[in-house]
Write a protein that holds these residues in place. Structure first.
Motif, short mmCIF file in Angstrom:
data_model
loop_
_atom_site.label_atom_id
_atom_site.label_comp_id
_atom_site.label_asym_id
_atom_site.label_seq_id
_atom_site.Cartn_x
_atom_site.Cartn_y
_atom_site.Cartn_z
N VAL A 77 0.37 6.96 -6.63
CA VAL A 77 -0.81 7.81 -6.85
C VAL A 77 -0.51 9.27 -6.55
O VAL A 77 -0.90 10.18 -7.30
N HIS A 78 0.21 9.51 -5.45
CA HIS A 78 0.38 10.88 -4.97
C HIS A 78 1.80 11.43 -5.08
O HIS A 78 2.02 12.61 -4.81
N SER A 126 0.83 -1.21 0.00
CA SER A 126 0.00 0.00 0.00
C SER A 126 0.86 1.25 0.00
O SER A 126 0.47 2.29 -0.56
N GLU A 127 2.04 1.17 0.61
CA GLU A 127 2.96 2.31 0.58
C GLU A 127 3.38 2.62 -0.86
O GLU A 127 3.38 3.78 -1.29
N VAL A 143 -8.98 7.83 0.93
CA VAL A 143 -8.70 6.43 1.24
C VAL A 143 -8.49 5.66 -0.06
O VAL A 143 -9.22 5.86 -1.04
N ILE A 144 -7.48 4.78 -0.05
CA ILE A 144 -7.20 3.89 -1.18
C ILE A 144 -7.20 2.46 -0.66
O ILE A 144 -6.42 2.11 0.22
N CYS A 145 -8.08 1.62 -1.20
CA CYS A 145 -8.10 0.19 -0.88
C CYS A 145 -7.43 -0.58 -2.02
O CYS A 145 -7.72 -0.32 -3.19
N GLY A 171 -10.69 0.21 -4.52
CA GLY A 171 -11.65 1.14 -3.95
C GLY A 171 -11.00 2.47 -3.65
O GLY A 171 -9.84 2.52 -3.25
N ARG A 172 -11.73 3.58 -3.87
CA ARG A 172 -11.20 4.92 -3.60
C ARG A 172 -12.28 5.77 -2.94
O ARG A 172 -13.47 5.64 -3.25
N ALA A 173 -11.84 6.64 -2.05
CA ALA A 173 -12.71 7.69 -1.52
C ALA A 173 -11.92 8.98 -1.64
O ALA A 173 -10.80 9.09 -1.14
#
Length: 376
Positions: free
Chosen positions: A235-236, A228-229, A358-360, A369-371
């Protein structure tokens, strides 16, 4: 402050000693056994390459070559050292027995005594396969290829991984409930065991926030693990000192950021772990919170699932199976979990100027999944 942030900085500041995963131990044992199969000599210690660039050397605790009716077999064993993490597999003897396979077959995996076999769907391996997870399999294949290139082997081998007392140790894990029967899983995404389960690691999270703030970072990411890291960075584009190795301690990140805010927080993690955060749990460790598939079924129903699909989600073997069922039906369970996890986080952060997204991800690092960012 002049301190190094990120995952490595947290480990240093915690004062804790890291260890090695069962996957790293199995890789070292396999590399030693295959070299002995080809040359008659066991390298001791044996060095292996891990995904983050480390090349640790492992001492052999067992070795042997035997002539069997089907041909020669070589076995090597490594004792797992989990460092300062209270891991149930600390001290376990991980063995690898290697023999020649069918030409062109590559590396074929077998479950020896103490290693489980997958019997239910919803895991990252097909039913019937040995419970040797994808990253350890890749590490083992790379080690076999390295030895084959150096020693003139074909690389076509059968690799049987076993763990002394593994079936007994597995009773202290979730394996039986997940349908992994007969023993332990061979795990690890980095090869390194980072010790989370103590107050020192929570202190290191706080230090990580302090380092990020001192560096003027306005965006940090709390990540449950190395996969996830990597996703958060992709992404960012965040620098290392903006990365917080959250592990299972979502509450520690959120409560400290409430008192010492950074304008933007990304929470990135595996779908199963973040489904616990979505359900309101702040400690994501398997011993202290579990995936609530009834809760996931309720989210799926709210997201458009019919009664039959919701029942299938509630009865799923794992969270992975639940999200696979929903994706096949076009129900955005990943996004729903991400949004609910964001709501839990914002509930902790209320009154503090921190926006959360949030990134799943799944086990392969694919975003499921994204929020989007939302403030309290």
């Amino acid at each position: 402050m002049g301190e190094v942030g990120g995952r490595a900085g947290q480990l240093r500041s915690s004062g804790l000693r890291h260890g090695w995963t069962t996957g790293a131990c199995a890789t070292a044992a396999t590399k030693a056994a295959y070299r002995a199969l080809l040359t008659g000599e066991f390298p001791d210690p044996v060095e292996v390459a891990l995904p983050r660039g480390q090349r640790p050397a492992f001492a052999l605790a067992a070795e042997g070559i035997a002539e069997e009716p089907g041909g020669r077999r070589a076995m090597a064993g490594v004792v797992k050292d989990a460092g300062d993490d209270p891991d149930v597999t600390h001290g376990a003897l991980v063995r690898s027995t290697v023999w020649a396979g069918e030409p062109g077959a590559g590396v074929v995996f077998r479950a020896g005594p103490g290693v489980g076999t997958v019997t239910k769907a919803g895991l990252p391996l097909p039913v019937g396969e040995p419970a040797v997870n994808p990253v350890p399999r890749q590490l083992i294949r790379e080690a076999v290829a390295e030895v084959a290139a150096e020693c003139g082997g074909s690389g076509d081998v059968v690799v049987e991984i076993s763990v002394d007392r593994g079936e007994e140790i597995a009773r202290s894990t979730w394996n039986p409930r997940l349908g992994i029967l007969g023993g332990l899983s061979i795990l690890g995404t980095t090869g390194v065991v980072v010790p989370y389960s103590c107050s020192a690691w929570i202190d290191s999270i706080r230090r990580g926030v302090d380092v990020a703030r001192a560096a003027g970072r306005t965006h940090v990411a709390g990540c449950t693990g190395s996969t996830s890291e990597k996703t958060a960075v992709a992404v960012h584009g965040l620098p290392e000192d903006a990365l917080l190795d959250m592990g299972d301690f979502a509450g520690a990140v959120l409560k400290y950021l409430k008192r010492h805010p950074v304008p933007r927080l990304t929470i990135a993690g595996g779908f199963a772990k973040l489904s616990k955060l979505a359900a309101g749990h702040l400690d994501l460790h398997s011993a202290r919170s579990q995936v609530d598939k009834g809760y996931l079924a309720g989210l799926a129903r709210a997201g458009g699932a019919d009664a039959e699909l919701a029942a299938a989600v509630a009865a799923a073997n794992t969270a992975l199976e639940a999200i696979q069922l929903c994706r096949a039906a076009g129900v955005p369970l990943g996004d729903l979990v991400a949004e609910a996890a964001r709501a839990t986080a914002l509930g902790v952060l209320v009154g503090s100027p921190v926006a959360v997204d949030v990134i799943c991800i799944d086990r392969a690092g694919t975003i499921v999944g994204r929020a989007e960012p939302l403030g309290p």
